[in-house]
Design a protein around this motif. Structure first.
Motif, short mmCIF file in Angstrom:
data_model
loop_
_atom_site.label_atom_id
_atom_site.label_comp_id
_atom_site.label_asym_id
_atom_site.label_seq_id
_atom_site.Cartn_x
_atom_site.Cartn_y
_atom_site.Cartn_z
N ALA A 134 34.50 -55.76 4.67
CA ALA A 134 33.31 -55.84 5.51
C ALA A 134 32.93 -57.28 5.83
O ALA A 134 32.58 -57.61 6.97
N ARG A 135 33.00 -58.15 4.84
CA ARG A 135 32.63 -59.55 5.06
C ARG A 135 33.57 -60.20 6.07
O ARG A 135 33.14 -60.92 6.97
N ARG A 136 34.87 -59.94 5.91
CA ARG A 136 35.82 -60.54 6.83
C ARG A 136 35.70 -59.94 8.22
O ARG A 136 35.91 -60.63 9.23
N LEU A 137 35.35 -58.66 8.29
CA LEU A 137 35.15 -58.02 9.59
C LEU A 137 33.97 -58.64 10.32
O LEU A 137 34.02 -58.86 11.52
N ARG A 138 32.90 -58.94 9.58
CA ARG A 138 31.74 -59.59 10.21
C ARG A 138 32.10 -60.99 10.70
O ARG A 138 31.68 -61.40 11.78
N GLN A 139 32.89 -61.71 9.91
CA GLN A 139 33.26 -63.07 10.30
C GLN A 139 34.18 -63.07 11.51
O GLN A 139 34.03 -63.88 12.43
N GLY A 141 34.93 -60.35 13.58
CA GLY A 141 34.45 -59.56 14.70
C GLY A 141 35.34 -58.40 15.09
O GLY A 141 34.98 -57.58 15.93
N ASP A 170 34.81 -55.69 -1.20
CA ASP A 170 35.32 -56.96 -0.69
C ASP A 170 36.08 -57.64 -1.83
O ASP A 170 35.55 -57.79 -2.93
#
Length: 246
Positions: A134-139, A141, A170
């Motif tokens: 999730a964190r990498r997906l937010r970063q 996009g 994560d």
């Protein structure tokens, strides 16, 4: 009454418009935006392990790891070795959002897979992208594996089930860890969507690069335990690093 205007000049036909190669910039008439010389010079994966696609000195062999400890997945299919310029193209696609580069590689991967299907490879029931933290997906996009699976789905006529797997934790990047830490890192990191119907289905995981195979192993085992009959792995490139699947 004539409805069409009178025009004697040349008409622009977009279907016959020439493209520019995304690698060298030269004009190309090929279906994809890559010229024939650049395509031929890509690091096409040659002799490889018949299971994990690890580059080997001879064809028709199985690497020592797969021979002694067979992985949960059935077979890895990747057209290229993770070498220049494919490594650069993948990096620019993932980290600089250069989607045309990803789309180009996805189309060439679809052609490669279709060739394997024509040669007798069993076609899967669905394409399943590897979920992104999730964190990498937010970063970032976007999830590059999801985009690749979508781009493969239409030309191969295989449905993409992008919500079948989910990332529950994560975790640190796999590249920075040793084999033991990778296995610990992936434990409980993924889950199958509760409503997913997997009984006796043949599924294909989709990702950009296979390095150690630890993620593919964890996901394949999860899917098999949930009822899938077979799991393959489709990716753009394979690194020369031996698998660490235990």
């Amino acid at each position: 009454m004539r409805c069409q205007p009178q025009y004697d000049g040349s008409v622009y036909i977009w279907l016959k418009n020439k493209q520019s190669c995304l690698l060298c910039g030269e004009t190309t008439d090929t279906p994809q935006p890559i010229c024939t010389p650049c395509e031929s010079e890509l690091p096409w994966l040659g002799d490889q392990c018949s299971v994990c696609a690890l580059p080997l000195p001879m064809a028709g062999l199985c690497c020592g790891q797969c021979a002694t400890r067979p992985p949960a997945f059935e077979r890895v299919l990747a057209p290229w070795a993770y070498d220049f310029p494919v490594d650069t193209l993948i990096t620019r696609f993932k980290h600089q959002a250069k989607w045309p580069l990803g789309r180009l590689m996805g189309e060439l991967l679809a052609q490669s897979l279709q060739h394997h299907f024509d040669e007798g490879l069993e076609r899967p029931d669905a394409l399943v992208p590897v979920p992104l933290a999730a964190r990498r997906l937010r970063q970032r996009g976007f999830n590059q594996a999801t985009l690749l699976a979508r781009w493969l789905s239409k030309p191969l006529a295989i449905p993409c089930e992008e919500n079948l797997l989910r990332r529950t934790q994560d975790t640190p990047a796999q590249q920075a860890l040793d084999a033991k830490a990778r296995r610990r890192n992936l434990r409980q990191a993924f889950a199958v969507t509760p409503e997913a119907l997997l009984h006796n289905r043949h599924l294909a995981l989709v990702d950009d690069v296979l390095t150690t195979g630890a993620t593919a192993q964890a996901l394949a085992r999860l899917l098999l335990d949930a009822g899938a009959a077979r799991v393959d792995v489709y990716c753009l490139a394979r690194t020369p690093k031996p698998a660490e699947l235990a």
